[in-house]
Enzyme design. Structure first.
Site, PDB file in Angstrom:
ATOM      1  N   LYS A  13      39.978  41.072  45.762  1.00 34.52           N
ATOM      2  CA  LYS A  13      40.255  42.309  46.362  1.00 34.52           C
ATOM      3  C   LYS A  13      38.758  43.073  46.648  1.00 34.52           C
ATOM      4  O   LYS A  13      38.650  43.782  47.725  1.00 34.52           O
ATOM      5  CB  LYS A  13      41.177  42.784  45.576  1.00 34.52           C
ATOM      6  CG  LYS A  13      40.698  43.331  44.057  1.00 34.52           C
ATOM      7  CD  LYS A  13      42.002  43.974  43.274  1.00 34.52           C
ATOM      8  CE  LYS A  13      41.642  43.668  41.925  1.00 34.52           C
ATOM      9  NZ  LYS A  13      40.251  44.443  41.280  1.00 34.52           N
ATOM     10  N   ARG A  88      46.204  50.419  37.839  1.00 32.39           N
ATOM     11  CA  ARG A  88      46.314  49.128  37.158  1.00 32.39           C
ATOM     12  C   ARG A  88      47.523  49.089  36.336  1.00 32.39           C
ATOM     13  O   ARG A  88      48.120  47.959  35.939  1.00 32.39           O
ATOM     14  CB  ARG A  88      45.218  48.876  36.196  1.00 32.39           C
ATOM     15  CG  ARG A  88      43.942  48.670  36.742  1.00 32.39           C
ATOM     16  CD  ARG A  88      43.852  47.285  37.125  1.00 32.39           C
ATOM     17  NE  ARG A  88      42.921  46.419  36.777  1.00 32.39           N
ATOM     18  CZ  ARG A  88      41.538  46.312  37.017  1.00 32.39           C
ATOM     19  NH1 ARG A  88      41.320  47.094  37.870  1.00 32.39           N
ATOM     20  NH2 ARG A  88      40.653  45.384  36.632  1.00 32.39           N
ATOM     21  N   ARG A 122      31.934  33.608  39.841  1.00 29.38           N
ATOM     22  CA  ARG A 122      31.118  34.834  40.526  1.00 29.38           C
ATOM     23  C   ARG A 122      29.924  35.190  40.100  1.00 29.38           C
ATOM     24  O   ARG A 122      29.532  35.334  38.881  1.00 29.38           O
ATOM     25  CB  ARG A 122      32.310  35.954  40.214  1.00 29.38           C
ATOM     26  CG  ARG A 122      32.142  37.199  41.040  1.00 29.38           C
ATOM     27  CD  ARG A 122      33.258  38.176  41.184  1.00 29.38           C
ATOM     28  NE  ARG A 122      33.826  38.571  39.941  1.00 29.38           N
ATOM     29  CZ  ARG A 122      34.907  38.993  40.060  1.00 29.38           C
ATOM     30  NH1 ARG A 122      35.744  39.324  41.078  1.00 29.38           N
ATOM     31  NH2 ARG A 122      35.376  39.536  38.611  1.00 29.38           N
ATOM     32  N   ARG A 155      28.812  39.124  35.542  1.00 31.84           N
ATOM     33  CA  ARG A 155      29.404  40.193  34.831  1.00 31.84           C
ATOM     34  C   ARG A 155      29.910  39.704  33.329  1.00 31.84           C
ATOM     35  O   ARG A 155      30.319  38.605  33.181  1.00 31.84           O
ATOM     36  CB  ARG A 155      30.547  40.805  35.510  1.00 31.84           C
ATOM     37  CG  ARG A 155      30.470  41.751  36.618  1.00 31.84           C
ATOM     38  CD  ARG A 155      31.637  41.826  37.588  1.00 31.84           C
ATOM     39  NE  ARG A 155      32.723  42.213  36.841  1.00 31.84           N
ATOM     40  CZ  ARG A 155      33.891  42.512  37.278  1.00 31.84           C
ATOM     41  NH1 ARG A 155      33.880  42.639  38.634  1.00 31.84           N
ATOM     42  NH2 ARG A 155      34.994  42.637  36.577  1.00 31.84           N
ATOM     43  N   ARG A 166      42.165  39.207  30.822  1.00 35.93           N
ATOM     44  CA  ARG A 166      42.301  39.891  31.836  1.00 35.93           C
ATOM     45  C   ARG A 166      43.507  39.484  32.795  1.00 35.93           C
ATOM     46  O   ARG A 166      44.243  40.374  33.267  1.00 35.93           O
ATOM     47  CB  ARG A 166      41.085  40.075  32.643  1.00 35.93           C
ATOM     48  CG  ARG A 166      39.962  40.680  32.098  1.00 35.93           C
ATOM     49  CD  ARG A 166      38.583  40.600  32.674  1.00 35.93           C
ATOM     50  NE  ARG A 166      38.380  40.982  34.105  1.00 35.93           N
ATOM     51  CZ  ARG A 166      37.627  40.476  34.851  1.00 35.93           C
ATOM     52  NH1 ARG A 166      36.616  39.536  34.602  1.00 35.93           N
ATOM     53  NH2 ARG A 166      37.614  41.007  36.139  1.00 35.93           N
TER      54      ARG A 166
HETATM   55  P1  AMP Z   1      37.537  45.214  37.793  1.00 32.74           P
HETATM   56  O1  AMP Z   1      36.074  45.272  38.195  1.00 32.74           O
HETATM   57  O2  AMP Z   1      38.340  45.940  38.583  1.00 32.74           O
HETATM   58  O3  AMP Z   1      37.911  43.588  37.579  1.00 32.74           O
HETATM   59  O4  AMP Z   1      37.455  45.981  36.250  1.00 32.74           O
HETATM   60  C1  AMP Z   1      36.848  45.592  35.365  1.00 32.74           C
HETATM   61  C2  AMP Z   1      37.414  46.115  33.991  1.00 32.74           C
HETATM   62  O5  AMP Z   1      37.191  47.441  34.209  1.00 32.74           O
HETATM   63  C3  AMP Z   1      38.880  45.917  33.846  1.00 32.74           C
HETATM   64  O6  AMP Z   1      39.097  44.559  33.096  1.00 32.74           O
HETATM   65  C4  AMP Z   1      39.258  47.071  32.872  1.00 32.74           C
HETATM   66  O7  AMP Z   1      38.631  46.928  31.711  1.00 32.74           O
HETATM   67  C5  AMP Z   1      38.360  48.076  33.696  1.00 32.74           C
HETATM   68  N1  AMP Z   1      39.194  48.816  34.723  1.00 32.74           N
HETATM   69  C6  AMP Z   1      38.778  48.883  35.867  1.00 32.74           C
HETATM   70  N2  AMP Z   1      39.818  49.542  36.640  1.00 32.74           N
HETATM   71  C7  AMP Z   1      40.630  50.204  35.581  1.00 32.74           C
HETATM   72  C8  AMP Z   1      41.681  51.063  35.542  1.00 32.74           C
HETATM   73  N3  AMP Z   1      42.200  51.370  36.820  1.00 32.74           N
HETATM   74  N4  AMP Z   1      42.486  51.056  34.662  1.00 32.74           N
HETATM   75  C9  AMP Z   1      41.963  50.840  33.296  1.00 32.74           C
HETATM   76  N5  AMP Z   1      40.979  49.977  33.120  1.00 32.74           N
HETATM   77  C10 AMP Z   1      40.108  49.670  34.395  1.00 32.74           C
END
Ligand code: AMP
Length: 212
Positions: A13, A88, A122, A155, A166
């Site tokens: 995404k 989320r 990644r 990461r 996750r």
């Molecule tokens: P992402 O880069 O979108 O995969 O986000 C990495 C991590 O950030 C996630 O596993 C969550 O711990 C946190 N995170 C990102 N977006 C949100 C959200 N909208 N609500 C809560 N936690 C978030």
């Protein structure tokens, strides 16, 4: 044009959201990036968020909403934006509905088996944020970004154990959003089973049909 890109971790995404920013000159608003930035700056909010992120859990809604509101108020969001990683869960979607309308939700669907492989391979550029994959989209020189020569890193939450959690979190909390936005006639699902380029073409077509 106000868009949401939905999908499990590793669905691509973020990559597709970046592609849309080039197509339509609207910013990508990634709550994951906003949170990682806060963690890097080591402010109070960042220190709190880090605990949740490193274990693959969601950061509390209030923290994320605060960051999101500040970001959406910036000038570059006035013509629209692509939300990547927000909402989320249903509570976040309800909160979002209070602050803005949404025109279209793109749901990227990927076979779960593929996701772990995609995420653990990644690599991201420290400087410009470009995303690579050691197998599917390697940089021409290992560990170095093709675009800006920045250093590539993995990461902290892209390790195998965290990834499993996750994906669990996604299934329990985020997946119900598919039904939530379908019932509002806002959602279209694209199946990602080919290359990044093939996915780009699907995204482009969907948006052309929807907005022209
Ligand atoms: P992402 O880069 O979108 O995969 O986000 C990495 C991590 O950030 C996630 O596993 C969550 O711990 C946190 N995170 C990102 N977006 C949100 C959200 N909208 N609500 C809560 N936690 C978030």
């Amino acid at each position: 044009m106000k868009l949401i890109v939905l999908g499990a971790p590793g669905s691509g995404k973020g990559t597709q959201a970046k592609f849309i920013t080039q197509l339509y000159q609207i910013p990508q608003v990634s709550t994951g990036d906003l949170l990682r930035d806060a963690v890097k700056r080591e402010n109070a909010l960042g220190v709190k968020a880090k605990e949740y992120m490193n274990t693959g859990n969601l950061v509390p809604d209030a923290i994320v909403l605060e960051l999101l509101k500040i970001r959406l108020m910036k000038d570059d969001c006035s013509k629209g934006f692509i939300l990547d990683g927000y909402p989320r869960n249903i509570t976040q979607a309800d909160e979002l509905a209070k602050i803005t309308e949404i025109d279209q939700v793109i749901n990227i669907s990927v076979d779960h088996g593929l996701l772990v492989k995609r995420i653990t391979g990644r690599r991201t550029c420290k400087e410009c944020g470009a995303i690579y994959h050691i197998e599917y989209q390697p940089p021409s020189q290992e560990g170095i970004c093709d675009k800006c020569s920045g250093e590539l890193f993995q990461r902290e939450d892209d390790t195998e154990e965290t990834v499993k959690n996750r994906l669990n979190t996604y299934d329990k909390q985020t997946k119900p959003l598919i039904e939530y936005y379908s019932s509002q006639n806002l959602l279209q699902t694209l199946i990602s089973d080919g290359t990044i380029e093939e996915m780009r073409q699907k995204v482009k077509l969907l948006l052309e049909n929807r907005f022209h």
